[in-house]
Write a protein that holds these residues in place. Structure first.
Motif, PDB file in Angstrom:
ATOM      1  N   GLU A  13      -9.424  13.915  -0.808  1.00 42.98           N
ATOM      2  CA  GLU A  13      -8.517  12.749  -0.806  1.00 42.98           C
ATOM      3  C   GLU A  13      -7.129  13.156  -0.336  1.00 42.98           C
ATOM      4  OE1 GLU A  13      -9.226   9.627  -1.335  1.00 42.98           O
ATOM      5  OE2 GLU A  13     -11.310  10.059  -1.778  1.00 42.98           O
ATOM      6  N   LEU A  14      -6.731  14.391  -0.720  1.00 42.73           N
ATOM      7  CA  LEU A  14      -5.410  14.888  -0.359  1.00 42.73           C
ATOM      8  C   LEU A  14      -5.327  15.180   1.136  1.00 42.73           C
ATOM      9  CD1 LEU A  14      -3.093  15.389  -2.378  1.00 42.73           C
ATOM     10  CD2 LEU A  14      -3.587  17.832  -2.205  1.00 42.73           C
ATOM     11  N   LEU A  15      -6.398  15.792   1.661  1.00 42.96           N
ATOM     12  CA  LEU A  15      -6.416  16.185   3.068  1.00 42.96           C
ATOM     13  C   LEU A  15      -6.724  15.000   3.981  1.00 42.96           C
ATOM     14  CD1 LEU A  15      -8.338  19.569   2.723  1.00 42.96           C
ATOM     15  CD2 LEU A  15      -5.899  19.258   3.151  1.00 42.96           C
ATOM     16  N   LEU A  16      -7.648  14.167   3.539  1.00 45.25           N
ATOM     17  CA  LEU A  16      -8.068  13.030   4.353  1.00 45.25           C
ATOM     18  C   LEU A  16      -7.950  11.745   3.530  1.00 45.25           C
ATOM     19  CD1 LEU A  16     -11.306  14.576   5.905  1.00 45.25           C
ATOM     20  CD2 LEU A  16      -9.218  14.063   7.146  1.00 45.25           C
ATOM     21  N   PRO A  17      -6.737  11.289   3.299  1.00 45.55           N
ATOM     22  CA  PRO A  17      -6.580  10.097   2.451  1.00 45.55           C
ATOM     23  C   PRO A  17      -7.237   8.869   3.084  1.00 45.55           C
ATOM     24  CG  PRO A  17      -4.511  10.652   3.522  1.00 45.55           C
ATOM     25  CD  PRO A  17      -5.460  11.766   3.833  1.00 45.55           C
ATOM     26  N   ARG A  18      -7.806   8.044   2.223  1.00 45.94           N
ATOM     27  CA  ARG A  18      -8.386   6.776   2.677  1.00 45.94           C
ATOM     28  C   ARG A  18      -7.423   5.668   2.265  1.00 45.94           C
ATOM     29  NH1 ARG A  18     -12.705   5.570  -0.402  1.00 45.94           N
ATOM     30  NH2 ARG A  18     -11.700   6.753  -2.047  1.00 45.94           N
ATOM     31  N   TYR A  19      -7.405   4.600   3.056  1.00 47.52           N
ATOM     32  CA  TYR A  19      -6.436   3.526   2.801  1.00 47.52           C
ATOM     33  C   TYR A  19      -7.130   2.201   2.518  1.00 47.52           C
ATOM     34  CZ  TYR A  19      -3.359   7.015   4.839  1.00 47.52           C
ATOM     35  OH  TYR A  19      -2.688   8.183   5.092  1.00 47.52           O
ATOM     36  N   CYS A  20      -6.500   1.410   1.661  1.00 44.77           N
ATOM     37  CA  CYS A  20      -7.030   0.093   1.326  1.00 44.77           C
ATOM     38  C   CYS A  20      -7.054  -0.786   2.590  1.00 44.77           C
ATOM     39  CB  CYS A  20      -6.188  -0.558   0.240  1.00 44.77           C
ATOM     40  SG  CYS A  20      -6.631  -2.273  -0.092  1.00 44.77           S
ATOM     41  N   SER A  21      -8.165  -1.444   2.844  1.00 46.38           N
ATOM     42  CA  SER A  21      -8.297  -2.286   4.038  1.00 46.38           C
ATOM     43  C   SER A  21      -7.498  -3.574   3.941  1.00 46.38           C
ATOM     44  CB  SER A  21      -9.773  -2.633   4.262  1.00 46.38           C
ATOM     45  OG  SER A  21     -10.517  -1.462   4.456  1.00 46.38           O
ATOM     46  N   ALA A  22      -6.993  -3.885   2.742  1.00 47.00           N
ATOM     47  CA  ALA A  22      -6.241  -5.129   2.580  1.00 47.00           C
ATOM     48  C   ALA A  22      -4.733  -4.905   2.482  1.00 47.00           C
ATOM     49  CB  ALA A  22      -6.731  -5.866   1.338  1.00 47.00           C
ATOM     50  N   CYS A  23      -4.315  -3.760   1.882  1.00 47.61           N
ATOM     51  CA  CYS A  23      -2.863  -3.563   1.697  1.00 47.61           C
ATOM     52  C   CYS A  23      -2.384  -2.199   2.209  1.00 47.61           C
ATOM     53  CB  CYS A  23      -2.484  -3.721   0.227  1.00 47.61           C
ATOM     54  SG  CYS A  23      -3.002  -2.327  -0.808  1.00 47.61           S
ATOM     55  N   SER A  24      -3.298  -1.360   2.674  1.00 42.36           N
ATOM     56  CA  SER A  24      -2.984  -0.061   3.296  1.00 42.36           C
ATOM     57  C   SER A  24      -2.472   1.004   2.328  1.00 42.36           C
ATOM     58  CB  SER A  24      -1.966  -0.215   4.444  1.00 42.36           C
ATOM     59  OG  SER A  24      -2.457  -1.116   5.389  1.00 42.36           O
ATOM     60  N   ILE A  25      -2.507   0.751   1.015  1.00 38.69           N
ATOM     61  CA  ILE A  25      -2.121   1.770   0.045  1.00 38.69           C
ATOM     62  C   ILE A  25      -3.215   2.854   0.014  1.00 38.69           C
ATOM     63  CG2 ILE A  25      -3.276   0.802  -2.008  1.00 38.69           C
ATOM     64  CD1 ILE A  25      -0.782   1.388  -3.612  1.00 38.69           C
ATOM     65  N   VAL A  26      -2.845   4.088  -0.378  1.00 39.39           N
ATOM     66  CA  VAL A  26      -3.845   5.159  -0.449  1.00 39.39           C
ATOM     67  C   VAL A  26      -4.820   4.868  -1.593  1.00 39.39           C
ATOM     68  CG1 VAL A  26      -4.215   7.632  -0.881  1.00 39.39           C
ATOM     69  CG2 VAL A  26      -2.281   6.879   0.521  1.00 39.39           C
ATOM     70  N   LEU A  27      -6.113   4.979  -1.294  1.00 37.53           N
ATOM     71  CA  LEU A  27      -7.135   4.663  -2.293  1.00 37.53           C
ATOM     72  C   LEU A  27      -7.336   5.810  -3.283  1.00 37.53           C
ATOM     73  CD1 LEU A  27      -9.910   3.051  -0.047  1.00 37.53           C
ATOM     74  CD2 LEU A  27      -8.447   1.862  -1.695  1.00 37.53           C
TER      75      LEU A  27
END
Ligand SMILES: [Zn+2]
Length: 231
Positions: A13-27
């Motif tokens: 998660e730290l190296l390859l953060p994923r983002y919320c598809s609705a608000c772009s915050i880190v998941l």
């Protein structure tokens, strides 16, 4: 989760953060595609709870449907718009499945919505599938089918003539454009009920054309479901 797996997941998660598809915050590790806040804040229509809902009424006098529902209201700059954009143009086929699964759960839990025998995705044109790599409606349909314990049948409806893009056309032009756009060679028991699945309903021309094509083939029990409706 075992300690090593947990540390590995956190590192990933730290190296390859994923983002919320609705608000772009880190998941967070436990979140998939959409953060918890956005999940609770989705603009749900609740159309599955009443038959004569606005989407059902959109098709009055155009094509006879059993039921019609959409999961979300589609507004300019809203969460539904961002989600649809991601699953349609950004290669997020898993998100299409997840949203389809949510739509399927609403249908399964509804007291008025019949769980269909078959789920039929709106077919994508060959050129769009080539450029996007997938038909987002197929993934949505797979999610609906898994949640509602039904079956996807892509063979019941195909694209006919090649269609020009509909994005900038008006309602009548869209209808003319899709009028002959679909074909069905189904040799199926016509007593089966069918749910046609789309991503977004705007004028309803595409779904109207799909429903007509299947009705001309003899199917009379047809419903529609979409992820979002542009009210
Ligand atoms: Zn979010």
């Amino acid at each position: 989760m075992p300690l090593f797996t947990s540390i590995y997941s956190d590192l990933l998660e730290l190296l390859l953060p994923r983002y919320c598809s609705a608000c772009s915050i880190v998941l967070q590790t436990s979140e998939r595609h959409i953060c918890l806040y956005c999940l609770y804040d989705l603009p749900l229509t609740r159309f599955e709870f009443y038959k004569n809902n606005p989407l059902y009424r959109l098709f009055w006098g155009r094509v006879m449907l059993q039921q019609a529902t959409a999961l979300l209201y589609f507004k300019r700059c809203g969460k539904a718009r961002k989600i649809i954009h991601q699953l349609k143009y950004k290669g997020q086929s898993d998100l299409a499945y997840q949203m389809g699964f949510m739509l399927g759960l609403t249908i399964k839990q509804s007291h008025i919505f019949e769980v269909p025998d078959f789920i039929v995705p709106v077919p994508g044109s060959a050129s769009k599938i080539r450029s996007r790599g997938y038909n987002q409606c197929t993934y949505i349909a797979n999610g609906v089918a898994d949640a509602a314990n039904s079956h996807v049948r892509e063979d019941l409806l195909k694209t006919g003539k090649s269609k020009s893009t509909q994005t900038r056309k008006g309602r009548y032009a869209r209808y003319l454009n899709v009028k002959d756009g679909f074909i069905s060679k189904a040799e199926e028991n016509q007593e089966f009920s069918i749910l046609i699945v789309d991503d977004v309903v705007t004028t309803g021309a595409t779904l109207e054309s799909c429903a007509r094509t299947l009705q001309e083939r003899g199917f009379s029990r047809i419903s529609i479901a979409a992820l979002a409706w542009t009210s």
